[in-house]
Design a protein around this motif. Structure first.
Motif, PDB file in Angstrom:
ATOM      1  N   LEU A 131      -0.176  -8.454  -1.841  1.00  0.00           N
ATOM      2  CA  LEU A 131       0.003  -9.276  -0.786  1.00  0.00           C
ATOM      3  C   LEU A 131      -1.042  -9.400   0.415  1.00  0.00           C
ATOM      4  O   LEU A 131      -1.349 -10.292   1.167  1.00  0.00           O
ATOM      5  CB  LEU A 131       1.239  -8.525   0.083  1.00  0.00           C
ATOM      6  CG  LEU A 131       2.530  -8.939  -0.568  1.00  0.00           C
ATOM      7  CD1 LEU A 131       3.682  -7.878   0.027  1.00  0.00           C
ATOM      8  CD2 LEU A 131       2.987 -10.457  -0.542  1.00  0.00           C
ATOM      9  N   GLY A 132      -2.052  -8.346   0.186  1.00  0.00           N
ATOM     10  CA  GLY A 132      -3.148  -8.247   1.058  1.00  0.00           C
ATOM     11  C   GLY A 132      -3.175  -7.374   2.073  1.00  0.00           C
ATOM     12  O   GLY A 132      -2.477  -6.419   2.125  1.00  0.00           O
ATOM     13  N   PRO A 133      -4.210  -7.160   2.823  1.00  0.00           N
ATOM     14  CA  PRO A 133      -4.776  -6.168   3.643  1.00  0.00           C
ATOM     15  C   PRO A 133      -3.738  -6.329   4.861  1.00  0.00           C
ATOM     16  O   PRO A 133      -3.312  -5.119   5.364  1.00  0.00           O
ATOM     17  CB  PRO A 133      -6.072  -6.376   4.124  1.00  0.00           C
ATOM     18  CG  PRO A 133      -6.505  -7.462   3.690  1.00  0.00           C
ATOM     19  CD  PRO A 133      -5.419  -8.075   2.444  1.00  0.00           C
ATOM     20  N   SER A 134      -3.331  -7.508   5.328  1.00  0.00           N
ATOM     21  CA  SER A 134      -2.673  -7.334   6.501  1.00  0.00           C
ATOM     22  C   SER A 134      -1.250  -6.782   6.348  1.00  0.00           C
ATOM     23  O   SER A 134      -0.643  -5.995   7.027  1.00  0.00           O
ATOM     24  CB  SER A 134      -2.655  -8.966   7.224  1.00  0.00           C
ATOM     25  OG  SER A 134      -1.847  -8.775   8.242  1.00  0.00           O
ATOM     26  N   PRO A 135      -0.348  -7.365   5.202  1.00  0.00           N
ATOM     27  CA  PRO A 135       0.721  -6.930   4.783  1.00  0.00           C
ATOM     28  C   PRO A 135       0.897  -5.312   4.595  1.00  0.00           C
ATOM     29  O   PRO A 135       1.833  -4.616   5.041  1.00  0.00           O
ATOM     30  CB  PRO A 135       1.370  -7.710   3.650  1.00  0.00           C
ATOM     31  CG  PRO A 135       0.675  -8.873   3.624  1.00  0.00           C
ATOM     32  CD  PRO A 135      -0.786  -8.532   4.278  1.00  0.00           C
ATOM     33  N   LEU A 136      -0.301  -4.902   3.980  1.00  0.00           N
ATOM     34  CA  LEU A 136      -0.278  -3.422   3.625  1.00  0.00           C
ATOM     35  C   LEU A 136      -0.542  -2.730   5.046  1.00  0.00           C
ATOM     36  O   LEU A 136       0.161  -1.695   5.166  1.00  0.00           O
ATOM     37  CB  LEU A 136      -1.735  -3.150   2.977  1.00  0.00           C
ATOM     38  CG  LEU A 136      -1.970  -1.783   2.654  1.00  0.00           C
ATOM     39  CD1 LEU A 136      -0.852  -1.041   1.867  1.00  0.00           C
ATOM     40  CD2 LEU A 136      -3.103  -1.405   1.722  1.00  0.00           C
TER      41      LEU A 136
END
Length: 106
Positions: free
Chosen positions: A56-61
């Motif tokens: 999902l990428g860094p922002s969702p993480l």
């Protein structure tokens, strides 16, 4: 592989379909609901959910970690994020952080 013979299931008196793995070996451990199999399946499920969260990428993480820090259940939150479509999140730019804006007084 094991195949059921006769008409499709649900058409009167058909024998039940058998559980079979890809190689044709019956999955007895699933039928017996063994604790070792349950633990292995739970571990594999969690690995798949973590892989999905990573995609999902860094922002969702970042948002996932913020929810965990706020006291939410790790497993429940992983399941929630596991239902998010990766392509949709990326298409809308939700996989990245918003750009940093510097304000200059003047």
């Amino acid at each position: 592989m094991t195949f059921a013979k006769g008409p499709p299931p649900g058409h009167g008196g058909d024998p039940p379909l058998e559980l079979s793995s890809y190689g044709g070996v019956d999955l007895q451990e699933i039928k017996q609901n063994r604790p070792e199999a349950q633990a292995r399946n739970a571990r594999m499920r969690r690995q798949r959910l973590v892989l999905h969260l990573h995609r999902l990428g860094p922002s969702p993480l970042f948002h996932f970690l913020a929810e965990i820090e706020g006291g939410d259940s790790i497993q429940d939150t992983l399941e929630t994020y596991g239902r998010l479509p990766v392509e949709f999140i990326r298409a809308l730019g939700g996989d990245r952080f918003a750009p940093i804006v510097h304000v200059i007084d003047g």
